[in-house]
Design a protein around this motif. Structure first.
Motif, short mmCIF file in Angstrom:
data_model
loop_
_atom_site.label_atom_id
_atom_site.label_comp_id
_atom_site.label_asym_id
_atom_site.label_seq_id
_atom_site.Cartn_x
_atom_site.Cartn_y
_atom_site.Cartn_z
N ALA A 399 12.01 51.49 96.78
CA ALA A 399 11.74 52.45 97.86
C ALA A 399 10.27 52.44 98.23
O ALA A 399 9.91 52.56 99.41
N GLU A 400 9.38 52.26 97.24
CA GLU A 400 7.94 52.25 97.51
C GLU A 400 7.56 51.04 98.36
O GLU A 400 6.81 51.17 99.34
N ASP A 401 8.08 49.87 98.01
CA ASP A 401 7.75 48.67 98.78
C ASP A 401 8.32 48.75 100.19
O ASP A 401 7.67 48.35 101.17
N TYR A 402 9.52 49.28 100.31
CA TYR A 402 10.11 49.38 101.64
C TYR A 402 9.35 50.37 102.51
O TYR A 402 9.15 50.12 103.70
N ARG A 403 8.89 51.46 101.92
CA ARG A 403 8.10 52.43 102.69
C ARG A 403 6.84 51.78 103.24
O ARG A 403 6.48 51.98 104.41
N LYS A 404 6.17 50.96 102.41
CA LYS A 404 4.94 50.30 102.87
C LYS A 404 5.25 49.33 104.02
O LYS A 404 4.52 49.27 105.01
N GLU A 405 6.32 48.56 103.86
CA GLU A 405 6.70 47.63 104.92
C GLU A 405 7.00 48.36 106.22
O GLU A 405 6.60 47.93 107.31
N ARG A 406 7.69 49.46 106.08
CA ARG A 406 8.07 50.22 107.28
C ARG A 406 6.85 50.85 107.93
O ARG A 406 6.76 50.92 109.16
#
Length: 658
Positions: A399-406
């Motif tokens: 979830a943390e990596d996806y939030r950064k990508e988003r």
């Protein structure tokens, strides 16, 4: 005194009993004890007379229904078309149309199909031609006679594409002919076993509608101020300044061909919501209305009161999740559809969303219908197995990596909108913090301030978007080899029930790493914005099957476009053939086999997840008597015995029935 003396006295006075004058003086000749005994005897005699009169009255004098009284029903919703050609999507429209119009056939209070405007009918040997002899005592509400030409006119216009009736598909290829004033025939291209049940559609008066152009059928006032042959006729309506109809009044039709209604006035009061000070439930609790058209499970405790009856009805309908594989390619994968099903705890959904007010199902073929099997292999709730299915195709992203990508994606998308793409900037460190400054020295100080403010506004918008998109409780997301995020949008009607169910489903799918959003659509716009356009990945919606087990309207490939009800956009030529055969055969054993094969195919291919079949509840005050319906095919069927409802009573002499 001797007998001779008594005889002489009788001759002298001419009577053997005292006169009224003598009775007045009887107290003078009686002793105190005799007077007391006389009073006691008179009291006993009086009691005996009263007791006899009460018993006689109780046995031979009864209270029976009488004409009179006003019934007011609270309804959450609004009127659109009080026209049987269109009143299929709106429950409110169906309710009113059921009271105003009549069909050739109808369902009685036991949900048995019986004749209505038709007196009798015959079916040809080849099962293609149905001939109806019509009643000759039927009048329209304007006192014009009803004839076979009204029937032919109605079905001819259903078959006109320009009219836009949802029944258009059902009557394609059907030839309708008025043989004479009171005989009408229907000739089908192929045998269709459930045909009689489709003739419950209300009939329109030809003399009212004949001069209206086809393309204007939905625009004329007759859709709101109808003339029918039903037990109630339009009286008046009340609108607010926005045009919203908040009260709709019907009156008893004295010339109704069957038993006329006991209730003189039937009034619908429309509300914007169930809850709140101005809501429908409050109106019920305060006694301002006599009934509530539907009692949602979450409000049942608030509606239940000493003088209010809640009627619980069984209804052949179900709620399901329909997958639109045409709109979202991810749903084309059978393992994804299976994983979505495995992740759902249906018992929990039913308990938390409807307070247990229904029954979990696993198939579109409901209990009691042709082809139903109680031995269906159901998908037991299993998050681990569901995740295992997805792991083979979709990689996990924290979830943390996806939030950064988003965040990075949104920053690139919004720069131009906030004017940050036109001025190159750089970061300058100060003693206290970093600040954004233009690279060009020629940029004015005020421009620098605008850029800094724009940067802050953009960052606030990104935070807001991420709050709406992402679930803090979700620990991971999924991507495929093409870096496409696995995401689904659940679309449903904005009601308390569906809000509860949809949010819980989104939570279950979040445990699979699926980015799930929920879109709620106002009921007023749902048909126009969702059903017509098929704008959804997954549709949470309820299907009313009706009185016949015919699955054709919901699963045949010809019904994928509106007004068809193939909401999953499902196409399977073998299923098409099964449904066509089931419609045509009159061999019950073959029909059972067709539907069992249909059911097994649907369960194997998983175009939908079948969740539960709900109960239908509505409320009436104890002033309303004669309500005697326990099973319905659609909500309007609660009025199947409406002419037996009564509020007023009168005394009637005659021995009571044991």
């Amino acid at each position: 005194m001797s007998a001779h003396d008594m005889h002489v006295l009788k001759k002298v006075h001419g009577r053997s009993y005292p006169s009224i004058k003598q009775v007045r003086h009887i107290g003078r000749i009686l002793s105190p004890l005799e007077r007391l005994a006389l009073r006691g005897a008179m009291f006993v005699m009086l009691v005996a007379i009263v007791w006899f009169a009460w018993g006689f009255s109780s046995r031979y004098r009864t209270q029976v229904p009488a004409v009179g009284g006003t019934y007011i029903e609270a309804v959450v919703g609004e009127i659109q078309f009080i026209n049987p050609l269109f009143a299929t999507q709106g429950a409110v429209d169906q309710d009113v149309a059921r009271l105003v119009y009549s069909g050739l056939m109808r369902y009685d209070k036991d949900q048995q199909l019986v004749t209505d405007l038709a007196e009798r009918y015959t079916v040809s040997d080849d099962k293609k031609t149905y001939t109806f002899d019509l009643r000759k005592d039927v009048l329209w509400h304007d006192e014009n006679p009803f004839t076979a030409y009204d029937v032919a006119f109605t079905f001819d216009h259903i078959q006109e594409p320009q009219v836009g009736s949802p029944f258009f598909v059902s009557f394609q290829g059907v030839e309708v002919k008025a043989v004479d004033d009171y005989t009408v025939s229907f000739t089908l291209a192929e045998p269709f076993q459930p045909f009689l049940s489709s003739l419950t559609i209300g009939i329109l008066p030809e003399h009212i509608w004949m001069d209206i152009p086809l393309e204007r059928f939905k625009l004329v006032k007759n859709n709101i101020k109808p003339i029918g042959t039903g037990p109630f006729q339009f009286s008046k309506l009340a609108q607010d300044e926005t045009g919203f109809i908040f009260q709709y009044e019907l009156a008893r039709f004295n010339s109704y061909y069957n038993q006329a209604s006991f209730i003189e006035q039937f009034i619908f009061q429309f509300f914007g919501a169930y809850d709140g000070d101005a809501g429908a439930i409050q109106a019920v609790r305060e006694g301002k209305v006599n009934g509530l058209h539907f009692v949602p499970a979450e409000y049942r405790d608030r509606v239940e009161r000493k003088h209010i009856h809640i009627h619980t009805l069984q209804s052949p309908q179900y709620t399901a999740l329909f997958f639109n594989q045409e709109r979202n390619p991810a749903l084309e994968e059978i393992d994804i559809r299976k994983a979505l099903s495995l992740s759902l705890d249906k018992d929990r959904l039913l308990h938390e969303g409807l307070d247990g007010d229904g029954k979990v199902i696993h198939s579109p073929v409901l209990p009691g219908f042709v082809g139903y099997s109680s031995e269906i292999e159901e998908d037991a709730h299993n998050i681990e197995e569901a995740n295992t299915l997805l792991d083979d195709i979709w990689d996990r992203v924290s979830a943390e990596d996806y939030r950064k990508e988003r965040e990075e994606e949104l920053t690139e998308q919004l720069k131009e909108q906030f004017g940050l793409a036109t001025v190159a900037t750089t970061t300058r460190e100060t003693d206290d913090e970093e600040e954004l400054v233009p690279e060009e020295e020629s940029v004015a100080v005020e421009d620098q301030a605008e850029q800094v403010q724009a940067q802050k506004d953009m960052e606030e918008m990104i935070v807001k978007i991420l709050e709406e998109e992402l679930n803090d409780a979700q620990t991971f997301y999924r991507k495929n080899d093409d870096e496409v995020v696995l995401s689904l949008d659940i679309v449903t009607v904005k009601t308390e029930e569906y809000e509860q169910i949809a949010q819980r489903i989104a939570g279950f799918w979040g445990e699979l790493g699926i980015k799930t959003t929920v879109t709620f659509i106002d009921p007023k716009q749902f048909t126009r914005d969702v059903l017509k356009k098929r704008e959804y990945d997954v549709l949470l919606y309820g299907i009313i099957i009706g009185g016949d087990p015919d699955q054709y309207p919901f699963w045949h490939s010809s019904q994928i476009a509106y007004p068809g009800l193939n909401l999953a956009q499902y196409v399977n030529r073998e299923v098409d053939e099964l449904l066509e055969n089931a419609r045509e055969t009159d061999d019950e054993a073959k029909r059972v086999e067709y539907y069992k094969t249909f059911e097994s195919t649907i369960l194997e291919e998983r175009p939908a997840i079948f969740l539960y079949t709900p109960l239908y509840r509505y409320a009436t005050s104890d002033h309303v008597q004669g309500v005697d319906v326990t099973r319905i095919f659609n909500p309007a069927d609660r009025f199947a015995d409406i002419t037996n409802w009564y509020i007023k009573t009168r005394a009637s002499w005659g021995a009571q029935q044991e």
